[in-house]
Scaffold this motif. Structure first.
Motif, PDB file in Angstrom:
ATOM      1  N   HIS A 110       0.877  -1.266   0.100  1.00  0.00           N
ATOM      2  CA  HIS A 110      -0.176  -0.128  -0.173  1.00  0.00           C
ATOM      3  C   HIS A 110       0.739   1.160  -0.011  1.00  0.00           C
ATOM      4  CE1 HIS A 110      -2.975  -2.891   1.410  1.00  0.00           C
ATOM      5  NE2 HIS A 110      -3.903  -2.090   0.701  1.00  0.00           N
ATOM      6  N   ASN A 111       2.127   1.114   0.029  1.00  0.00           N
ATOM      7  CA  ASN A 111       3.193   2.326  -0.008  1.00  0.00           C
ATOM      8  C   ASN A 111       3.141   3.045  -1.371  1.00  0.00           C
ATOM      9  OD1 ASN A 111       3.943   2.065   2.674  1.00  0.00           O
ATOM     10  ND2 ASN A 111       5.379   0.235   2.002  1.00  0.00           N
ATOM     11  N   HIS A 112       1.968   3.507  -1.753  1.00  0.00           N
ATOM     12  CA  HIS A 112       1.741   4.536  -2.862  1.00  0.00           C
ATOM     13  C   HIS A 112       1.298   5.754  -2.509  1.00  0.00           C
ATOM     14  CE1 HIS A 112       2.570   0.811  -5.572  1.00  0.00           C
ATOM     15  NE2 HIS A 112       1.747   0.239  -4.686  1.00  0.00           N
ATOM     16  N   TYR A 113       2.270   6.726  -2.461  1.00  0.00           N
ATOM     17  CA  TYR A 113       1.927   8.145  -1.732  1.00  0.00           C
ATOM     18  C   TYR A 113       2.146   9.128  -2.738  1.00  0.00           C
ATOM     19  CZ  TYR A 113       2.213   5.152   2.287  1.00  0.00           C
ATOM     20  OH  TYR A 113       2.013   4.323   3.243  1.00  0.00           O
ATOM     21  N   VAL A 114       1.364  10.254  -2.621  1.00  0.00           N
ATOM     22  CA  VAL A 114       1.288  11.454  -3.279  1.00  0.00           C
ATOM     23  C   VAL A 114       2.674  12.489  -3.184  1.00  0.00           C
ATOM     24  CG1 VAL A 114      -1.167  11.743  -3.878  1.00  0.00           C
ATOM     25  CG2 VAL A 114      -0.185  12.716  -1.843  1.00  0.00           C
ATOM     26  N   SER A 115       3.327  12.062  -2.024  1.00  0.00           N
ATOM     27  CA  SER A 115       4.500  12.662  -1.631  1.00  0.00           C
ATOM     28  C   SER A 115       5.729  12.096  -2.470  1.00  0.00           C
ATOM     29  CB  SER A 115       4.689  12.639  -0.154  1.00  0.00           C
ATOM     30  OG  SER A 115       4.816  11.174   0.279  1.00  0.00           O
ATOM     31  N   LYS A 164       7.467  26.119   3.427  1.00  0.00           N
ATOM     32  CA  LYS A 164       6.562  25.079   2.516  1.00  0.00           C
ATOM     33  C   LYS A 164       6.406  25.837   1.418  1.00  0.00           C
ATOM     34  CE  LYS A 164       3.333  21.281   2.087  1.00  0.00           C
ATOM     35  NZ  LYS A 164       2.375  20.551   2.715  1.00  0.00           N
ATOM     36  N   SER A 165       6.998  25.348  -0.002  1.00  0.00           N
ATOM     37  CA  SER A 165       6.775  25.818  -1.257  1.00  0.00           C
ATOM     38  C   SER A 165       6.902  24.765  -2.311  1.00  0.00           C
ATOM     39  CB  SER A 165       7.959  26.885  -1.556  1.00  0.00           C
ATOM     40  OG  SER A 165       8.115  27.257  -2.803  1.00  0.00           O
ATOM     41  N   TYR A 166       5.950  24.632  -2.999  1.00  0.00           N
ATOM     42  CA  TYR A 166       6.123  23.359  -4.080  1.00  0.00           C
ATOM     43  C   TYR A 166       6.884  24.107  -5.259  1.00  0.00           C
ATOM     44  CZ  TYR A 166       2.210  20.862  -2.244  1.00  0.00           C
ATOM     45  OH  TYR A 166       1.554  19.888  -1.418  1.00  0.00           O
ATOM     46  N   PHE A 167       7.246  25.166  -5.250  1.00  0.00           N
ATOM     47  CA  PHE A 167       7.763  25.898  -6.524  1.00  0.00           C
ATOM     48  C   PHE A 167       9.322  25.461  -6.097  1.00  0.00           C
ATOM     49  CE2 PHE A 167      10.493  29.195  -8.182  1.00  0.00           C
ATOM     50  CZ  PHE A 167       9.946  29.573  -9.256  1.00  0.00           C
ATOM     51  N   GLU A 168       9.689  25.758  -4.971  1.00  0.00           N
ATOM     52  CA  GLU A 168      11.050  25.212  -4.496  1.00  0.00           C
ATOM     53  C   GLU A 168      11.261  23.654  -4.810  1.00  0.00           C
ATOM     54  OE1 GLU A 168      13.638  26.660  -1.087  1.00  0.00           O
ATOM     55  OE2 GLU A 168      11.744  27.832  -0.579  1.00  0.00           O
ATOM     56  N   TYR A 169      10.173  22.838  -4.126  1.00  0.00           N
ATOM     57  CA  TYR A 169      10.332  21.448  -4.182  1.00  0.00           C
ATOM     58  C   TYR A 169      10.536  21.116  -5.849  1.00  0.00           C
ATOM     59  CZ  TYR A 169       8.668  16.627  -4.185  1.00  0.00           C
ATOM     60  OH  TYR A 169       8.739  15.133  -4.250  1.00  0.00           O
ATOM     61  N   LEU A 170       9.614  21.576  -6.686  1.00  0.00           N
ATOM     62  CA  LEU A 170       9.687  21.444  -8.052  1.00  0.00           C
ATOM     63  C   LEU A 170      10.850  21.759  -8.750  1.00  0.00           C
ATOM     64  CD1 LEU A 170       6.076  21.695  -8.983  1.00  0.00           C
ATOM     65  CD2 LEU A 170       6.928  19.534  -8.446  1.00  0.00           C
ATOM     66  N   LEU A 171      11.290  22.634  -8.386  1.00  0.00           N
ATOM     67  CA  LEU A 171      12.725  23.292  -8.901  1.00  0.00           C
ATOM     68  C   LEU A 171      13.818  22.461  -8.597  1.00  0.00           C
ATOM     69  CD1 LEU A 171      14.497  25.714 -10.305  1.00  0.00           C
ATOM     70  CD2 LEU A 171      14.513  26.715  -7.798  1.00  0.00           C
ATOM     71  N   TYR A 172      14.150  22.244  -7.223  1.00  0.00           N
ATOM     72  CA  TYR A 172      14.958  21.219  -6.793  1.00  0.00           C
ATOM     73  C   TYR A 172      15.250  19.920  -7.541  1.00  0.00           C
ATOM     74  CZ  TYR A 172      15.569  24.830  -3.326  1.00  0.00           C
ATOM     75  OH  TYR A 172      15.472  26.279  -2.844  1.00  0.00           O
ATOM     76  N   PHE A 173      13.878  19.310  -7.846  1.00  0.00           N
ATOM     77  CA  PHE A 173      13.555  18.088  -8.305  1.00  0.00           C
ATOM     78  C   PHE A 173      13.893  18.103  -9.857  1.00  0.00           C
ATOM     79  CE2 PHE A 173      10.976  15.463 -11.340  1.00  0.00           C
ATOM     80  CZ  PHE A 173      11.056  14.337 -10.518  1.00  0.00           C
ATOM     81  N   TYR A 206       4.306  16.972   1.197  1.00  0.00           N
ATOM     82  CA  TYR A 206       4.074  17.548   0.125  1.00  0.00           C
ATOM     83  C   TYR A 206       3.006  16.573  -0.756  1.00  0.00           C
ATOM     84  CZ  TYR A 206       7.295  21.223   0.206  1.00  0.00           C
ATOM     85  OH  TYR A 206       7.828  22.479   0.714  1.00  0.00           O
ATOM     86  N   ASN A 207       2.097  17.106  -1.514  1.00  0.00           N
ATOM     87  CA  ASN A 207       1.317  16.459  -2.242  1.00  0.00           C
ATOM     88  C   ASN A 207       1.709  16.746  -3.793  1.00  0.00           C
ATOM     89  OD1 ASN A 207      -1.017  15.643  -4.050  1.00  0.00           O
ATOM     90  ND2 ASN A 207      -2.456  16.030  -2.133  1.00  0.00           N
ATOM     91  N   ALA A 208       2.182  15.712  -4.701  1.00  0.00           N
ATOM     92  CA  ALA A 208       2.635  15.743  -5.979  1.00  0.00           C
ATOM     93  C   ALA A 208       1.800  15.121  -6.818  1.00  0.00           C
ATOM     94  CB  ALA A 208       4.088  15.667  -6.246  1.00  0.00           C
ATOM     95  N   PHE A 209       0.463  14.982  -6.587  1.00  0.00           N
ATOM     96  CA  PHE A 209      -0.662  14.488  -7.257  1.00  0.00           C
ATOM     97  C   PHE A 209      -0.761  14.769  -8.776  1.00  0.00           C
ATOM     98  CE2 PHE A 209      -5.179  13.196  -8.407  1.00  0.00           C
ATOM     99  CZ  PHE A 209      -5.089  12.012  -8.117  1.00  0.00           C
ATOM    100  N   LEU A 210      -0.707  16.150  -9.006  1.00  0.00           N
ATOM    101  CA  LEU A 210      -1.032  16.472 -10.352  1.00  0.00           C
ATOM    102  C   LEU A 210       0.201  16.185 -11.282  1.00  0.00           C
ATOM    103  CD1 LEU A 210      -2.712  19.812  -9.644  1.00  0.00           C
ATOM    104  CD2 LEU A 210      -3.770  17.544 -10.357  1.00  0.00           C
ATOM    105  N   PHE A 211       1.454  15.987 -10.629  1.00  0.00           N
ATOM    106  CA  PHE A 211       2.544  15.749 -11.448  1.00  0.00           C
ATOM    107  C   PHE A 211       2.934  14.191 -11.528  1.00  0.00           C
ATOM    108  CE2 PHE A 211       2.862  20.102 -10.097  1.00  0.00           C
ATOM    109  CZ  PHE A 211       3.351  20.544 -11.147  1.00  0.00           C
TER     110      PHE A 211
END
Length: 882
Positions: A35-40, A86-95, A112-117
């Motif tokens: 069940h280890n499927h997460y949006v993070s 907390k910033s999705y901008f930063e998270y996605l930038l570093y990724f 973090y919730n990266a569901f849309l990506f």
């Protein structure tokens, strides 16, 4: 009926179980048994659409990579990046950025919730796993409790977490729940693999925060924490303003092993770790944007409320029976006279102008990026005290420009009050300059206000640039340091203005200085022309010329806190005598630090060879031979040389060509096409120009010159090292006002080091049987004179001053008239050929010699015995150079 009912029920039950088994098998197959499927979790292959969108958004954003940190995170460690907010901008930038560069990239976003990506297949799997877990456990799956995060990190994935977020703050401290920082600590305590937490920062502007936020800050967020609209607007309109930086990583294993941390429970450990990470992020941001900018009135209030200044004003007003408001008004006027008016908009504009000047007048700036990075890193420990040598007015511009283009706040610059004229004074103030009088004599309140201003700058965290020579060097070498401002800085540190203070010795060198002609005018006895608007306008003619390269070198920083700890001094209990000793020792260390990183240019080496040559005429081959001898000495010292010296044959020829065009040297063989066959001679009227460039590198040859002259004085081809110690010590003391030296290195050490260099060059040969004894080779005698000749000009200058004291009794000539009298004596001696080098007629050398002789008890013709002693010594050394 009952049989039929039982049969139907049994059939339905059997079919239902079959459906359940089939469904279970399908779910297990689809979920891969977990069940280890997460949006993070954001997978590397996020899909064509997501990857394309991230590339489009972040392609023009710069990511600054510290090489040491890159090497550290590339090793076998668990890497977790940490942002402040907390910033999705930063998270996605570093990724996106780290993935592109092949470095560990954050696939796991704690909280973090990266569901849309996610790819569509993962989205379906996540929904299915959560629904299945909810049905079976009446709760949603938790990546902390299931051990998912630990498993993925241990298996080589990287993570990203935020240190401050309102929602999770309440959840952690009011309603206990999972904490990523605490989770990492608990994980580290159970595994052998090291967890490395890398603090990350993102900048949407280098402009420092203001003490009073503007309307745009209220509506759209600050530069540190911009709102969504401001981020997107900057991203699409001006993406080059955005850049990200790495801060110093925290090795979690080492952190937990420290004794003070081991005493804490897990919650306290997580708080301590969070504080450490936030402190590093804040210090790093401060090192780039600079402190919060306060308005002028707020700054004045802080200065006037300084405890020591306030106490002095009260006592002084009572003692003199003056209304206290008058003293405070006078103090306020002094602040206006002194204070900078730091303006970031003007600094941005000035950077464009300086870039244009560099491209128009110079061939670029030679600066080492590793040294700049070192300065940038150390600036997080406390305010920088930048101490460069001072050769040109261009110096002010260079350091600020290098700081600006390398994302560091421009320093506040200590400038002489002579530069505060309109309109340059106002421009300098806006660029960070604050002005100091040449003397504080009789102005006690002024000195108190100035000290309070400096202390306020340090408390606020501003970097300060200090030219501790007090003025530009007119001779080309480092001037004896003026230590008044360093003493003021020590007082500020003693008063706890800052936790630490970092001194940075800096060398700024030029192939050619733009003020050359005015320097020569002053050295030859002319009056210094005051700075004014008219002279600035006239300076436009310099734009027509090219001045070669600029060399900017930073030496190892000196932490005042570490220095005092090594010496065993407690700043709070430091006596005046101790402080005075520290001040002088720091001055020597900084001066030696500047000399260590000085760059030797072809202009300087060729000028040295031309002036030290024993013949009136010389050829290219002769000069080349001398340059090669000097270069051997430089290589032995591991001195820094300009890039053009890699091909010294070509460099020497180019310099001789330049000197011919500038008429510093002349050639009667005008029609000779073979350069090697040409003969040259010095233009006697231009010797001072050559002397200036010779002095740019002279410090590297002084120890060799002292040793060489001590050998020549023995007048023997066989000698021991101990025979030279007395002569070396005498010369060091004799030229104490001319050349700085490392007080921690004894004469014995320096002699031994130079003897090794001479053996390396074939000048000396160790005796076969006698220990510590050396033979001088036949070629070595000539080379020794090449080194010793660096001192000839100085001996002749000192001989001129000695003749002045020999001729005039004490107090028979007023102090203000002495320079003209000495100059007159020098010119007569030159005409009578009692001295041979016209460059010895230097009012600066005369002043240094006068200071030396007065300090050693010679004040007039009445001191005949001492005059005789020094006269015999000088003539003895000059005879060695014939």
């Amino acid at each position: 009926f009952f049989v039929l009912r039982f049969t139907m029920t049994h059939s339905i039950s059997r079919n239902w179980k079959k459906i359940k088994r089939t469904t279970r098998m399908w779910i297990d197959t689809t979920l891969k048994g977990t069940h280890n499927h997460y949006v993070s979790y954001l997978p590397e292959n996020a899909g064509f659409v997501s990857s394309g969108l991230l590339k489009f958004l972040f392609s023009r954003i710069k990511m600054n990579m510290d090489p040491e940190t890159v090497n550290e995170i590339s090793g076998d460690k668990i890497v977790v990046y940490a942002g402040k907010y907390k910033s999705y901008f930063e998270y996605l930038l570093y990724f996106s950025k780290f993935r592109k560069k092949g470095l560990p990239f954050p696939e796991i976003g704690f909280e973090y919730n990266a569901f849309l990506f996610q790819p569509m297949s993962r989205i379906l799997r996540i929904i299915l796993s959560h629904m299945d877990f909810l049905v079976n456990n009446l709760a949603l799956p938790c990546p902390y409790k299931s051990g998912y995060y630990q498993k993925e990190l241990v298996n080589g994935r990287s993570g990203f977490l935020s240190l401050i977020e309102r929602k999770y703050f309440f959840r952690r401290f009011f309603k206990p729940g999972p904490d990523p920082v605490q989770h990492l600590i608990e994980m580290q305590e159970t595994i052998d693999k090291t967890v490395l937490i890398v603090p990350m920062l993102i900048f949407f502007s280098k402009v420092p925060e203001k003490s009073e936020p503007g309307i745009s800050d209220v509506l759209f967020g600050t530069s540190e924490r911009p709102g969504r609209r401001k981020r997107l607007l900057t991203l699409f309109n001006n993406p080059q303003k955005i850049f990200a930086d790495m801060s110093e990583p925290v090795n979690l294993k080492q952190f937990l092993e420290s004794p003070e941390i081991q005493k804490l429970n897990v919650i306290q450990k997580s708080l301590a770790l969070r504080r450490l990470l936030l402190d590093r992020i804040n210090r790093h941001r401060h090192s780039i944007t600079g402190p919060v900018l306060k308005n002028r009135e707020e700054l004045k209030e802080n200065i006037l409320n300084d405890a020591q200044l306030h106490q002095y004003i009260e006592q002084h007003s009572k003692k003199r029976d003056i209304p206290i408001y008058q003293e405070r008004y006078k103090a306020e006027e002094y602040i206006d006279e002194i204070a900078a008016n730091y303006n970031t908009n003007l600094i941005k504009f000035a950077a464009v102008i300086v870039r244009w000047i560099m491209n128009t007048m110079f061939d670029g700036i030679d600066v080492n990026n590793d040294e700049v990075r070192m300065v940038k890193n150390v600036s997080r420990k406390g305010p920088l005290i930048l101490v460069p040598c001072h050769k040109s007015h261009i110096d002010y511009l260079i350091i600020s420009y290098i700081f600006f283009i390398n994302n560091m706040p421009c320093p506040h610059i200590v400038a002489g009050k002579n530069l505060s004229f309109w309109p340059i004074g106002a421009l300098f103030r806006n660029g960070g300059a604050f002005f100091i009088r040449r003397t504080f004599s009789g102005a006690v309140l002024y000195s108190k206000v100035f000290s309070a201003y400096v202390q306020t700058l340090l408390k606020e965290g501003f970097n300060i640039e200090l030219f501790f020579e007090g003025t530009r060097s007119r001779t080309g070498k480092l001037i004896t340091p003026q230590l008044g401002f360093i003493s003021m800085l020590l007082n500020a540190y003693k008063n706890q203005a800052c936790d630490d203070m970092i001194f940075i010795p800096i060398h700024i060198g030029y192939d050619r200085v733009i003020e050359e002609s005015s320097f020569l005018h002053e050295v030859e006895g002319g009056q210094k022309k005051p700075e004014n608007l008219r002279n600035i306008v006239k300076a436009g003619r310099f734009l027509k010329n090219r001045y070669g390269k600029i060399y900017l070198k930073f030496n190892t920083p000196i932490s005042l806190k570490e220095y005092l700890d090594q010496k065993g001094y407690d700043p709070a209990k430091m006596t005046s005598k101790q402080q005075n000793n520290i001040c002088h020792d720091l001055g020597d260390r900084i001066a030696n630090g500047i000399n260590e990183v000085s760059v030797v240019t072809p202009n300087a080496l060729v000028a040295s060879a031309v002036l030290n040559i024993s013949k009136e005429k010389f050829s290219y081959d002769h000069i080349l031979s001398m340059v090669e001898t000097y270069m051997t000495c430089l290589y032995f010292q591991k001195a820094r040389m300009a890039d053009t010296m890699h091909n010294h044959f070509h460099a020497v020829k180019n310099v001789l060509d330049t000197y011919l065009r500038r008429k510093l040297i002349e050639s009667p063989d005008v029609e000779e096409t073979d350069f090697s066959a040409k003969m040259f001679h010095i233009n006697e009227n231009k010797r001072q120009s050559l002397e200036y460039y010779k002095n740019n590198c002279i410090i590297f040859f002084i120890p060799a010159a002292f040793t060489a002259l001590s050998i020549l004085e023995k007048d023997s081809f066989l000698f021991s090292a101990s025979d030279l110690h007395g002569g070396y010590s005498f010369l060091t003391g004799f030229f104490i006002n001319e050349f700085t030296h490392d007080v921690e290195k004894t004469s014995e050490f320096n002699v031994r080091k130079n003897l090794k260099a001479f053996i390396n060059d074939g000048i000396l040969v160790p005796h076969q049987t006698l220990p510590d004894t050396y033979n001088l080779t036949s070629a070595g005698l000539r080379k020794l004179k090449l080194f010793a000749s660096f001192l000839k000009t100085y001996f002749e200058s000192y001989l001129i001053v000695l003749n002045f004291f020999m001729k005039y009794s004490q107090n028979s000539v007023k102090a203000k008239n002495r320079p003209n009298k000495i100059q007159s004596i020098g010119e007569r001696m030159f005409k009578k050929k009692k001295i041979h080098r016209k460059e010895a007629l230097s009012k600066i050398y005369f002043k240094n010699a006068e200071t030396f002789f007065i300090r050693n008890g010679i004040r007039g013709s009445g001191d005949a015995e001492k005059i005789k002693f020094y006269s015999q010594a000088i003539n003895r050394y000059l005879n060695c150079l014939l």
